[in-house]
Write a protein that holds these residues in place. Structure first.
Motif, PDB file in Angstrom:
ATOM      1  N   PHE A 190      39.048  33.881  43.572  1.00 49.30           N
ATOM      2  CA  PHE A 190      40.503  33.903  43.537  1.00 49.30           C
ATOM      3  C   PHE A 190      41.019  35.334  43.455  1.00 49.30           C
ATOM      4  O   PHE A 190      41.912  35.737  44.207  1.00 49.30           O
ATOM      5  CB  PHE A 190      40.983  33.090  42.335  1.00 49.30           C
ATOM      6  CG  PHE A 190      42.474  32.946  42.226  1.00 49.30           C
ATOM      7  CD1 PHE A 190      43.145  31.955  42.914  1.00 49.30           C
ATOM      8  CD2 PHE A 190      43.203  33.804  41.418  1.00 49.30           C
ATOM      9  CE1 PHE A 190      44.531  31.822  42.809  1.00 49.30           C
ATOM     10  CE2 PHE A 190      44.579  33.687  41.303  1.00 49.30           C
ATOM     11  CZ  PHE A 190      45.250  32.689  42.002  1.00 49.30           C
ATOM     12  N   ILE A 191      40.446  36.121  42.545  1.00 47.67           N
ATOM     13  CA  ILE A 191      40.861  37.517  42.384  1.00 47.67           C
ATOM     14  C   ILE A 191      40.561  38.320  43.642  1.00 47.67           C
ATOM     15  O   ILE A 191      41.363  39.164  44.070  1.00 47.67           O
ATOM     16  CB  ILE A 191      40.161  38.137  41.157  1.00 47.67           C
ATOM     17  CG1 ILE A 191      40.660  37.473  39.873  1.00 47.67           C
ATOM     18  CG2 ILE A 191      40.390  39.640  41.095  1.00 47.67           C
ATOM     19  CD1 ILE A 191      39.895  37.884  38.622  1.00 47.67           C
ATOM     20  N   THR A 192      39.419  38.061  44.261  1.00 45.90           N
ATOM     21  CA  THR A 192      39.058  38.757  45.497  1.00 45.90           C
ATOM     22  C   THR A 192      40.070  38.470  46.595  1.00 45.90           C
ATOM     23  O   THR A 192      40.483  39.373  47.337  1.00 45.90           O
ATOM     24  CB  THR A 192      37.654  38.331  45.961  1.00 45.90           C
ATOM     25  OG1 THR A 192      36.708  38.670  44.955  1.00 45.90           O
ATOM     26  CG2 THR A 192      37.270  39.033  47.258  1.00 45.90           C
ATOM     27  N   VAL A 193      40.490  37.204  46.700  1.00 48.29           N
ATOM     28  CA  VAL A 193      41.498  36.846  47.704  1.00 48.29           C
ATOM     29  C   VAL A 193      42.807  37.571  47.432  1.00 48.29           C
ATOM     30  O   VAL A 193      43.464  38.067  48.356  1.00 48.29           O
ATOM     31  CB  VAL A 193      41.721  35.318  47.733  1.00 48.29           C
ATOM     32  CG1 VAL A 193      42.885  34.968  48.663  1.00 48.29           C
ATOM     33  CG2 VAL A 193      40.462  34.597  48.203  1.00 48.29           C
ATOM     34  N   TRP A 233      46.315  43.368  40.583  1.00 47.57           N
ATOM     35  CA  TRP A 233      46.410  43.449  39.132  1.00 47.57           C
ATOM     36  C   TRP A 233      47.754  42.935  38.629  1.00 47.57           C
ATOM     37  O   TRP A 233      47.823  42.224  37.613  1.00 47.57           O
ATOM     38  CB  TRP A 233      46.204  44.887  38.672  1.00 47.57           C
ATOM     39  CG  TRP A 233      46.169  45.023  37.180  1.00 47.57           C
ATOM     40  CD1 TRP A 233      45.092  44.884  36.365  1.00 47.57           C
ATOM     41  CD2 TRP A 233      47.287  45.300  36.316  1.00 47.57           C
ATOM     42  NE1 TRP A 233      45.457  45.063  35.055  1.00 47.57           N
ATOM     43  CE2 TRP A 233      46.791  45.322  34.993  1.00 47.57           C
ATOM     44  CE3 TRP A 233      48.636  45.542  36.535  1.00 47.57           C
ATOM     45  CZ2 TRP A 233      47.617  45.562  33.898  1.00 47.57           C
ATOM     46  CZ3 TRP A 233      49.463  45.778  35.442  1.00 47.57           C
ATOM     47  CH2 TRP A 233      48.943  45.797  34.145  1.00 47.57           C
ATOM     48  N   ILE A 234      48.838  43.253  39.331  1.00 47.64           N
ATOM     49  CA  ILE A 234      50.163  42.764  38.940  1.00 47.64           C
ATOM     50  C   ILE A 234      50.162  41.240  38.882  1.00 47.64           C
ATOM     51  O   ILE A 234      50.635  40.628  37.933  1.00 47.64           O
ATOM     52  CB  ILE A 234      51.243  43.265  39.913  1.00 47.64           C
ATOM     53  CG1 ILE A 234      51.446  44.779  39.764  1.00 47.64           C
ATOM     54  CG2 ILE A 234      52.569  42.541  39.674  1.00 47.64           C
ATOM     55  CD1 ILE A 234      52.359  45.381  40.812  1.00 47.64           C
ATOM     56  N   CYS A 235      49.632  40.614  39.933  1.00 52.67           N
ATOM     57  CA  CYS A 235      49.615  39.148  40.005  1.00 52.67           C
ATOM     58  C   CYS A 235      48.744  38.550  38.908  1.00 52.67           C
ATOM     59  O   CYS A 235      49.142  37.585  38.247  1.00 52.67           O
ATOM     60  CB  CYS A 235      49.125  38.698  41.378  1.00 52.67           C
ATOM     61  SG  CYS A 235      50.229  39.155  42.736  1.00 52.67           S
ATOM     62  N   CYS A 236      47.562  39.109  38.699  1.00 51.07           N
ATOM     63  CA  CYS A 236      46.667  38.602  37.652  1.00 51.07           C
ATOM     64  C   CYS A 236      47.308  38.735  36.282  1.00 51.07           C
ATOM     65  O   CYS A 236      47.249  37.813  35.459  1.00 51.07           O
ATOM     66  CB  CYS A 236      45.328  39.338  37.687  1.00 51.07           C
ATOM     67  SG  CYS A 236      44.271  38.914  39.087  1.00 51.07           S
ATOM     68  N   ILE A 241      45.569  35.928  34.045  1.00 59.92           N
ATOM     69  CA  ILE A 241      44.162  35.895  34.442  1.00 59.92           C
ATOM     70  C   ILE A 241      43.520  37.251  34.141  1.00 59.92           C
ATOM     71  O   ILE A 241      44.014  38.291  34.568  1.00 59.92           O
ATOM     72  CB  ILE A 241      44.022  35.574  35.943  1.00 59.92           C
ATOM     73  CG1 ILE A 241      44.552  34.167  36.226  1.00 59.92           C
ATOM     74  CG2 ILE A 241      42.579  35.694  36.399  1.00 59.92           C
ATOM     75  CD1 ILE A 241      44.549  33.800  37.694  1.00 59.92           C
ATOM     76  N   ASP A 242      42.435  37.229  33.417  1.00 55.49           N
ATOM     77  CA  ASP A 242      41.726  38.465  33.067  1.00 55.49           C
ATOM     78  C   ASP A 242      41.068  39.039  34.315  1.00 55.49           C
ATOM     79  O   ASP A 242      40.352  38.340  35.021  1.00 55.49           O
ATOM     80  CB  ASP A 242      40.678  38.169  32.000  1.00 55.49           C
ATOM     81  CG  ASP A 242      40.017  39.428  31.478  1.00 55.49           C
ATOM     82  OD1 ASP A 242      40.676  40.486  31.491  1.00 55.49           O
ATOM     83  OD2 ASP A 242      38.851  39.363  31.077  1.00 55.49           O
ATOM     84  N   CYS A 274      54.980  38.746  47.630  1.00 56.71           N
ATOM     85  CA  CYS A 274      54.517  37.871  48.711  1.00 56.71           C
ATOM     86  C   CYS A 274      53.311  37.057  48.268  1.00 56.71           C
ATOM     87  O   CYS A 274      53.198  35.864  48.593  1.00 56.71           O
ATOM     88  CB  CYS A 274      54.157  38.710  49.938  1.00 56.71           C
ATOM     89  SG  CYS A 274      55.573  39.412  50.827  1.00 56.71           S
ATOM     90  N   ILE A 275      52.400  37.682  47.518  1.00 55.69           N
ATOM     91  CA  ILE A 275      51.224  36.962  47.016  1.00 55.69           C
ATOM     92  C   ILE A 275      51.647  35.851  46.061  1.00 55.69           C
ATOM     93  O   ILE A 275      51.170  34.721  46.147  1.00 55.69           O
ATOM     94  CB  ILE A 275      50.249  37.928  46.316  1.00 55.69           C
ATOM     95  CG1 ILE A 275      49.709  38.961  47.312  1.00 55.69           C
ATOM     96  CG2 ILE A 275      49.091  37.162  45.679  1.00 55.69           C
ATOM     97  CD1 ILE A 275      48.921  40.083  46.665  1.00 55.69           C
TER      98      ILE A 275
END
Length: 303
Positions: A190-193, A233-236, A241-242, A274-275
């Protein structure tokens, strides 16, 4: 709106303290308390009134909480989708019914948060939405140091079936493909995407003729990676999400360089928005993507 974004970049170029890695991270962390606003608007609010939490329009405060702007309180300005500006008020600038912690969680936290661990079903639902952005998703057995990559699709006939009705199959053009290491855990995938979407929405692969993607495919690798990692990082951070990978990345960058590269902060914020739109929305086909209707033949098998 373009002029406003340009001014945002000029401002951060002039305010030298934000070029330092630590100050840059602190600035981005200030977006977390405003999950109901797009990252760009959250930044506008924090610039006007640092430390703001729980921001809504006057109508929303009235309808949802029975609260009203205090006499003489100054509204905060945000950008409105498909329009010029809107006015919002921070919680401390309103009065009326008491707002409980449970109400805050229900309206401001829970709708915009994810679990610390993303399961396989959540990952699948998310990656299925990518097709409606013009992005394919695949997994490959890469080595341990390779998380994933995003590739521009050069085939003009690349398309994906997104909807089937009684009269037609609906295909959407696919402009890029995200390939992720199949050995990663769902949260890591998920983070990679998210990182690869940062590249896509920052315009690192080109614009594909769509207005929401800027033309920025002539940047250095260093700038591209910093922008994509920051958008991720902003989205996580806002989802809860760590993401230790970004922390390690910024720590290493700080040790080597001390200051952030000449990135476009407004582009990063827009990309993060957008993400988040892909994550939270119901998966409508992106405006600007070519939709192809193919009428099926009798007894035709639909893949």
């Amino acid at each position: 709106m373009k002029d406003t974004r340009a001014q945002i970049d000029i401002l951060y170029d002039e305010v030298r303290e934000y070029r330092e890695i630590d100050a840059f991270q602190d600035m981005l962390k200030s977006l977390k308390p405003l999950p109901n606003l797009a990252p760009f608007n959250a930044m506008l609010v924090q610039m006007q009134k640092p430390g703001s939490r729980w921001v809504l329009s006057a109508g929303q405060w009235k309808d949802r909480f029975g609260r009203y702007p205090k006499p003489g309180s100054r509204p905060l300005v945000i950008m409105r989708p498909f329009g010029p500006i809107s006015f919002v008020y921070e919680y401390g600038d309103t009065e009326g019914r008491e707002v409980t912690d449970e109400m805050i969680r229900k309206h401001f936290v829970e709708p915009f948060r994810a679990e610390q661990v993303v399961d396989a079903e959540t990952l699948y639902d998310f990656t299925e939405k990518l097709h409606r952005e013009g992005i394919r998703y695949r997994e490959e057995p890469y080595g341990t140091t390779m998380g994933g990559q995003i590739i521009r699709m050069e085939r003009i006939d690349s398309k994906h079936l997104v909807k089937t009705t009684s009269v037609a199959n609906h295909f959407v053009e696919q402009h890029a493909c995200i390939v992720v290491n199949s050995s990663l855990k769902p949260t890591e995938k998920f983070i990679t995407v998210l990182h690869e979407l940062g590249h896509f929405f920052c315009g690192h692969l080109g614009t594909f003729g769509m207005k929401h993607i800027p033309v920025r495919d002539d940047l250095t690798k260093e700038i591209e990676e910093f922008e994509a990692e920051t958008a991720c990082w902003i989205c996580c951070n806002r989802l809860g999400i760590d993401n230790p990978g970004t922390v390690d990345y910024l720590a290493g960058y700080k040790e080597e360089h001390g200051q952030i590269p000449p990135v476009s902060i407004d582009t990063i914020l827009k990309a993060a928005g957008c993400i988040e739109n892909v994550i939270h929305k119901d998966g409508n086909i992106r405006i600007g993507l070519k939709v192809i209707e193919k009428f099926p033949k009798e007894n035709e098998k639909i893949n």
